[in-house]
Design an enzyme around this catalytic site. Structure first.
Site, PDB file in Angstrom:
ATOM      1  N   ARG A  15       0.835  -1.195   0.000  1.00 18.15           N
ATOM      2  CA  ARG A  15       0.000   0.000   0.000  1.00 18.15           C
ATOM      3  C   ARG A  15       0.875   1.252   0.000  1.00 18.15           C
ATOM      4  NH1 ARG A  15      -3.676  -1.431   5.131  1.00 18.15           N
ATOM      5  NH2 ARG A  15      -1.672  -2.357   5.744  1.00 18.15           N
ATOM      6  N   HIS A  96      -0.860   1.914  16.216  1.00 18.79           N
ATOM      7  CA  HIS A  96      -1.042   0.781  17.130  1.00 18.79           C
ATOM      8  C   HIS A  96       0.076   0.738  18.175  1.00 18.79           C
ATOM      9  CE1 HIS A  96      -4.318  -0.737  14.661  1.00 18.79           C
ATOM     10  NE2 HIS A  96      -3.540  -0.633  13.600  1.00 18.79           N
TER      11      HIS A  96
END
Length: 373
Positions: A15, A96
């Protein structure tokens, strides 16, 4: 503002942080965009497309990091990128941090303004920048789970949809949010026997109506989970607590009671996982076996379908990215309560309560850190 987009370096991560349409939006508002050469190739986007959209193409990642006010990425920086981060730089990506305390420490030391896609939260509790990747990961969880159940992949050799005269495969989904709902959509479509767990009874009612009672919904407690997991062919971990570590819902002792060759797919692995025996894996080596149970725990599942994922992500990250670029991080955070929840670190402070609690660090409210109006 100078916007930089480096090539993603996580294993099999194809990505990219911006799509050409987003580049045009930044450039049309007077911002400079620098894209690392080849950054979009994995998503089917050429350097020429970026150039035609107004971006400057640079060869070296160091040139991107050192000459950008804001870095737009997909995944969290890896250790080899820590030295590239600049003091007081803005970092806009999935972070995260509860699962990577060493990265949090670097962000604090360099006083990076880190905005995490996954903790930008609307007033109704929705996580708009996480939703598109959760949709992808949820759907993929059944796809990869079904493949892992094949005997050649180490599974027990069960077809989730069964055939006439043979029992369907049993799928247990822990969590009825975006990941769980999309996992159920795929599992029901394949003809599996599906059970979803959640602690929100209103959500369970909605799911019953959504699937027209083609699934079983159960309240999430240890006893109900234990009974369902023992008989499951495929267990999908789909629990998310924004900014915090995922709760451990399947201990190893329960895993040992599953039938050999059963499969667990823990979508929550990038937040620590909700299955005790799960640890992050990669697309190159996605599975491992513990106690005869196949574990699929790839931490960037949507990276396997980068074309779909990149464009879905680009559509959702543009609004807040433009707000930061136009107003600066301080004004943008003061002006938008959802974006304020996305700010994880600022000027050496941890500015998200769940992140601070998970890392056992002092918490400073985002508005106190950036200065209230």
């Amino acid at each position: 503002m100078r916007i930089g987009v480096p090539t993603e370096i996580k294993d099999n991560e194809y990505r990219v942080g911006l799509i050409p349409a987003s580049v045009r939006e930044y450039v049309s508002r007077g911002h400079q965009v620098r894209i690392q050469k080849g950054a979009g190739e994995g998503s089917g986007i050429s350097d020429a497309e970026y150039h035609d959209s107004g971006a400057q193409i640079l060869d070296n990642p160091r040139d991107i990091w050192e000459n950008s006010d804001m870095i737009v990425k997909v995944k969290e920086p890896l250790p080899s990128e820590y030295d590239l981060m600049q003091p007081n730089q803005i970092l806009y990506t999935y972070l995260h941090l509860a699962a990577v305390p060493e990265l949090a420490q670097v962000l604090l030391e360099k006083k990076v303004s880190a905005v995490a896609y996954e903790t930008i939260e609307l007033a109704d509790g929705r996580l708009p920048l996480l939703e598109p990747m959760s949709e992808v990961a949820g759907r993929m969880s059944i796809q990869v789970g079904a493949r892992s159940l094949e005997r050649s992949a180490g599974g027990k050799g069960v077809l989730l949809g069964g055939v006439p005269g043979v029992l369907r495969g049993k799928v247990v989904i822990l969590g009825g949010g975006t990941v769980g709902t999309n996992a159920a959509t795929m599992a029901v479509g394949m003809g599996a026997d599906v059970t979803i767990f959640d602690v929100n009874l209103y959500r369970l009612r909605d799911l019953n109506e959504m699937f027209n009672n083609r699934i079983q919904t159960l309240y999430s407690n240890a006893e109900n989970i234990a009974v369902a997991v023992r008989g499951a062919d495929l267990v999908v971990g789909a629990v998310l607590l924004a900014g915090a570590r995922a709760p451990n819902l399947v201990p190893r002792s329960l895993l040992k009671e599953m039938q050999p060759g059963s499969v667990v797919v823990d979508v929550a692995v990038d937040q620590g996982g909700c299955i005790e025996t799960c640890k992050p894996t990669t697309h190159a080596h996605p599975t491992y076996v513990i106690d005869d149970i196949v574990h699929y725990c790839v931490a960037n599942m949507p990276g396997a379908v980068p074309r779909t994922s990149t464009f879905a992500l680009g559509n959702t990250t543009l609004r807040d990215g433009l707000a930061i670029a136009q107003r600066g991080i301080e004004v943008a955070v003061r002006s938008d309560s959802a974006l304020a929840k996305g700010l994880n670190t600022y000027a050496g402070c941890v500015t998200h309560p769940a992140v601070a609690a998970s890392l056992e660090l002092e918490y400073t409210p985002a508005l106190d850190a950036v200065g209230r109006p």
